[in-house]
Design an enzyme around this catalytic site. Sequence first.
Site, PDB file in Angstrom:
ATOM      1  N   HIS A   1       0.834  -1.199   0.000  1.00 44.85           N
ATOM      2  CA  HIS A   1       0.000   0.000   0.000  1.00 44.85           C
ATOM      3  C   HIS A   1       0.879   1.264   0.000  1.00 44.85           C
ATOM      4  O   HIS A   1       0.656   2.187  -0.773  1.00 44.85           O
ATOM      5  CB  HIS A   1      -0.923  -0.017   1.229  1.00 44.85           C
ATOM      6  CG  HIS A   1      -1.647   1.270   1.458  1.00 44.85           C
ATOM      7  ND1 HIS A   1      -2.929   1.487   1.025  1.00 44.85           N
ATOM      8  CD2 HIS A   1      -1.253   2.423   2.063  1.00 44.85           C
ATOM      9  CE1 HIS A   1      -3.293   2.713   1.354  1.00 44.85           C
ATOM     10  NE2 HIS A   1      -2.304   3.307   1.999  1.00 44.85           N
ATOM     11  N   GLU A   2       1.891   1.268   0.855  1.00 46.59           N
ATOM     12  CA  GLU A   2       2.790   2.430   0.929  1.00 46.59           C
ATOM     13  C   GLU A   2       3.534   2.629  -0.392  1.00 46.59           C
ATOM     14  O   GLU A   2       3.704   3.764  -0.856  1.00 46.59           O
ATOM     15  CB  GLU A   2       3.792   2.273   2.074  1.00 46.59           C
ATOM     16  CG  GLU A   2       3.170   2.215   3.465  1.00 46.59           C
ATOM     17  CD  GLU A   2       2.384   3.465   3.827  1.00 46.59           C
ATOM     18  OE1 GLU A   2       2.739   4.548   3.337  1.00 46.59           O
ATOM     19  OE2 GLU A   2       1.402   3.347   4.581  1.00 46.59           O
TER      20      GLU A   2
ATOM     21  N   GLU B   1      -5.852   7.042  -1.114  1.00 51.25           N
ATOM     22  CA  GLU B   1      -5.851   5.809  -0.312  1.00 51.25           C
ATOM     23  C   GLU B   1      -6.469   4.653  -1.097  1.00 51.25           C
ATOM     24  O   GLU B   1      -5.965   3.542  -1.081  1.00 51.25           O
ATOM     25  CB  GLU B   1      -6.606   6.014   1.006  1.00 51.25           C
ATOM     26  CG  GLU B   1      -5.911   6.959   1.981  1.00 51.25           C
ATOM     27  CD  GLU B   1      -4.473   6.573   2.247  1.00 51.25           C
ATOM     28  OE1 GLU B   1      -4.176   5.376   2.420  1.00 51.25           O
ATOM     29  OE2 GLU B   1      -3.626   7.492   2.266  1.00 51.25           O
TER      30      GLU B   1
ATOM     31  N   ASP C   1      -4.569   1.276  -2.150  1.00 56.47           N
ATOM     32  CA  ASP C   1      -5.145  -0.034  -1.819  1.00 56.47           C
ATOM     33  C   ASP C   1      -5.271  -0.883  -3.078  1.00 56.47           C
ATOM     34  O   ASP C   1      -4.965  -2.076  -3.083  1.00 56.47           O
ATOM     35  CB  ASP C   1      -6.555   0.123  -1.220  1.00 56.47           C
ATOM     36  CG  ASP C   1      -6.521   0.563   0.237  1.00 56.47           C
ATOM     37  OD1 ASP C   1      -5.438   0.475   0.865  1.00 56.47           O
ATOM     38  OD2 ASP C   1      -7.578   0.985   0.751  1.00 56.47           O
TER      39      ASP C   1
HETATM   40 ZN   LIG Z   1      -2.104   5.269   2.558  1.00 55.01          ZN
END
Ligand SMILES: [Zn+2]
Length: 411
Positions: free
Chosen positions: A274-275, A352, A356
């Site tokens: 995710h990062e 985000e 994801d």
């Molecule tokens: Zn994030």
Amino acid sequence: MNIFTIIILAAILIDFTLGIISNRLNLKALSNDLPGEFEDVYDEETYAKSQEYTRVNTKFGFITGSFDLLLLLAFWFAGGFNILDQWARGFDFGVIGTGLIFIGALVIAKTLISLPFSLYSTFVIEERFGFNKTDAKTFAVDRLKGLLLSVLIGGPLLAGIIAFFEFGGTWAWAYAWIAVTAFSLIMQYVAPTWIMPLFNKFEPLEDGELRQAIESYADKVDFPLQGIYVMDGSKRSSKSNAFFTGFGKNKRIALYDTLIENHTTEELVAVLAHEIGHYKKKHIVKNMTISILQTGIMFALLSIFLQVPALFDAFFMDEMSVYAGLLFFGMLYSPVETILGIFMQMMSRRHEYEADHFAATTIQNPEEMANVLKKLSKDNLSNLTPHPFYVFLNYSHPPALKRIEAIRNTI
Ligand SMILES: [Zn+2]
């Protein structure tokens, strides 16, 4: 009544009222029924505890918010800013020295006044919910280090900005903009190597299954990792997290020791994926570009309002000055900042979802991304059913349930 008094007062009161409305809606949205998606991770007791955590923090936020508001209004309308200014001028240290005393005194007063609240939050609320691992010594040393850093880093920066606007003429705002931009870019390099280690220990992740899994994932998505570190987050709190620092060739990932303890290798790779998604989708560069542009606009507007006597009259000042103007303009600008902040958070929530999606489509089992979101919600006692209006105003991340649904829909 002075037009600036009306605008700033209205902005402060609207902001406060919106806070109360959104918090009320948020508390009403707390539902006794555990969302089905979380049934495999939560038990009844943990779910009830997470709701209580939301309630307690909302109430505490209301108390601190009201206190700050009353204090500000009392200080403002008692002519406190002018009294402080006259006192600071009494030292006869020139405009930069006087500005540092004026702003410094306000910062120190604010820090001291918020200290009991901060103690209560750490040692009563966080303690009660089992998060607090900070001892009195760590708490005190953190505060002292923070203060020292503000003096060493914030002091020269503030002195520079005052000097630009005092002596820079028409283009002062542009010089200040360039200086602040250069400063924040330098901080990106300085913070991970010089500042963060003042507060936490960073040990390279030892060789083993986890390190190999992370390295092989990073290889697969063609992401150069400079270093993988374990941070002793457990020194202060049992809450867990992971983050990237630096950019360009200097990227490092830090995993909280508490995160490693509570998660499987596959889940940790999902967090990392995710990062990495944020980097791959250029979110960091986008955010920095926007914030640099905002800084420029803000300094340009500041240079206009520093010339407006009515802004200083609104705070009952006898004399105009760059340093007090900085503060008053900050208050005038805060509604603009709130609105910009809402847009920034909308963008952040979209980012985000994108990160994801990147993670879910590049790790072996996309379900691990959903799993880790559920476990992190549980470990941090997150509110599972926040009200949409509260989310709209305050959330930089979409609620976990929405993120899980999005992951399910895209894979
Ligand atoms: Zn994030």
